[in-house]
Write an enzyme that holds these catalytic residues in place. Sequence first.
Site, PDB file in Angstrom:
ATOM      1  N   GLY A  51      41.824  65.214  10.016  1.00 28.83           N
ATOM      2  CA  GLY A  51      40.904  64.633  10.989  1.00 28.83           C
ATOM      3  C   GLY A  51      40.186  63.370  10.546  1.00 28.83           C
ATOM      4  O   GLY A  51      39.808  62.541  11.375  1.00 28.83           O
ATOM      5  N   GLU A 106      34.295  62.948   6.040  1.00 24.58           N
ATOM      6  CA  GLU A 106      34.706  64.022   6.950  1.00 24.58           C
ATOM      7  C   GLU A 106      34.578  63.532   8.390  1.00 24.58           C
ATOM      8  O   GLU A 106      33.753  62.660   8.698  1.00 24.58           O
ATOM      9  CB  GLU A 106      33.823  65.258   6.671  1.00 24.58           C
ATOM     10  N   ASP A 107      35.372  64.117   9.274  1.00 25.41           N
ATOM     11  CA  ASP A 107      35.272  63.739  10.685  1.00 25.41           C
ATOM     12  C   ASP A 107      34.042  64.356  11.342  1.00 25.41           C
ATOM     13  O   ASP A 107      33.301  63.686  12.055  1.00 25.41           O
ATOM     14  CB  ASP A 107      36.564  64.102  11.457  1.00 25.41           C
ATOM     15  N   ASP A 110      30.472  70.858  11.316  1.00 26.78           N
ATOM     16  CA  ASP A 110      30.300  71.886  12.350  1.00 26.78           C
ATOM     17  C   ASP A 110      29.675  73.121  11.689  1.00 26.78           C
ATOM     18  O   ASP A 110      28.469  73.145  11.462  1.00 26.78           O
ATOM     19  CB  ASP A 110      31.666  72.159  12.992  1.00 26.78           C
ATOM     20  N   LYS A 138      27.326  67.908  14.335  1.00 30.75           N
ATOM     21  CA  LYS A 138      26.925  68.768  15.465  1.00 30.75           C
ATOM     22  C   LYS A 138      25.570  69.373  15.138  1.00 30.75           C
ATOM     23  O   LYS A 138      25.453  70.231  14.260  1.00 30.75           O
ATOM     24  CB  LYS A 138      27.960  69.883  15.683  1.00 30.75           C
ATOM     25  N   ARG A 173      44.645  62.888  18.498  1.00 30.85           N
ATOM     26  CA  ARG A 173      44.089  62.166  17.351  1.00 30.85           C
ATOM     27  C   ARG A 173      44.156  60.656  17.571  1.00 30.85           C
ATOM     28  O   ARG A 173      43.386  59.900  16.988  1.00 30.85           O
ATOM     29  CB  ARG A 173      44.873  62.503  16.073  1.00 30.85           C
TER      30      ARG A 173
HETATM   31  P1  IMP Z   1      33.636  73.483   9.934  1.00 31.80           P
HETATM   32  O1  IMP Z   1      34.350  73.967   8.712  1.00 31.80           O
HETATM   33  O2  IMP Z   1      33.327  74.577  10.902  1.00 31.80           O
HETATM   34  O3  IMP Z   1      32.414  72.622   9.635  1.00 31.80           O
HETATM   35  O4  IMP Z   1      34.646  72.611  10.744  1.00 31.80           O
HETATM   36  C1  IMP Z   1      35.021  71.392  10.343  1.00 31.80           C
HETATM   37  C2  IMP Z   1      36.418  71.101  10.817  1.00 31.80           C
HETATM   38  O5  IMP Z   1      36.693  71.673  12.086  1.00 31.80           O
HETATM   39  C3  IMP Z   1      36.535  69.613  10.989  1.00 31.80           C
HETATM   40  O6  IMP Z   1      37.140  69.057   9.848  1.00 31.80           O
HETATM   41  C4  IMP Z   1      37.382  69.454  12.217  1.00 31.80           C
HETATM   42  O7  IMP Z   1      38.726  69.282  11.846  1.00 31.80           O
HETATM   43  C5  IMP Z   1      37.246  70.737  12.984  1.00 31.80           C
HETATM   44  N1  IMP Z   1      36.334  70.625  14.157  1.00 31.80           N
HETATM   45  C6  IMP Z   1      35.061  71.038  14.284  1.00 31.80           C
HETATM   46  N2  IMP Z   1      34.553  70.746  15.488  1.00 31.80           N
HETATM   47  C7  IMP Z   1      35.543  70.096  16.151  1.00 31.80           C
HETATM   48  C8  IMP Z   1      35.624  69.502  17.461  1.00 31.80           C
HETATM   49  O8  IMP Z   1      34.686  69.488  18.274  1.00 31.80           O
HETATM   50  N3  IMP Z   1      36.824  68.934  17.777  1.00 31.80           N
HETATM   51  C9  IMP Z   1      37.893  68.888  16.911  1.00 31.80           C
HETATM   52  N4  IMP Z   1      37.840  69.421  15.680  1.00 31.80           N
HETATM   53  C10 IMP Z   1      36.680  70.025  15.304  1.00 31.80           C
HETATM   54 MG    MG Z   2      41.035  69.765  13.070  1.00 33.01          MG
END
Ligand code: IMP
Ligand code: MG
Length: 187
Positions: A51, A106-107, A110, A138, A173
Amino acid sequence: MSKKMLNPLDSHLTRVLYSREQIQKRVSDLGREITEDYMDKDLVLVGILRGAMVFLSDLSRAIAVPHSWDMCGASSYGGTTSSSGHVQITKDVEVDLRDKDVIVVEDIYDSGRTLRAICDLLRVHQPRSIEVCTLLYKEKAKRVSEVAVKYVGFYMPDEFIVGYGLDYNEYYRNLDCIGVLDPKIYS
Ligand code: IMP
Ligand code: MG
């Protein structure tokens, strides 16, 4: 997924959250900030596959101090719109990080699981410092791991978004804006 050409403003998105112009402006501001902070440091950008690839390539070109970059891999979603709760490391870094000043790119921040797992992984390589730069943050996400994030592109609502590197099921993407994916695509 139909094979027709994707247009960011077509029915796949309910709205555009950040336009290409807004993203470009914010990325160049972040690049300037990082340039000032890393004048006397030995910077390595580490992007998280897949991402962050688009963001990393733009951010690197907005940073004016010499630096190298690498990618590491983590996967947690697997074709859904909510995190599976388990982060799998799919690729370690290859550039030597010992005594380097690392910025994890990082993208989106979350639940925090991915960033936590990657920071833990990178610390094993004994860098001098580690900071985090995320394009999207977020604000009201259900946080499982809190990670200190130094550089943030945009604070955004808790919605599922795609574009500028972010995917749903590996698609979208390539959109040059970031938009909210129409729930009818995944429900
Ligand atoms: P986390 O581990 O829950 O913080 O998630 C992070 C990863 O989940 C990111 O690197 C994204 O690839 C993916 N992700 C989280 N939220 C979104 C979203 O709204 N759209 C697309 N990918 C997301
Ligand atoms: Mg992803």
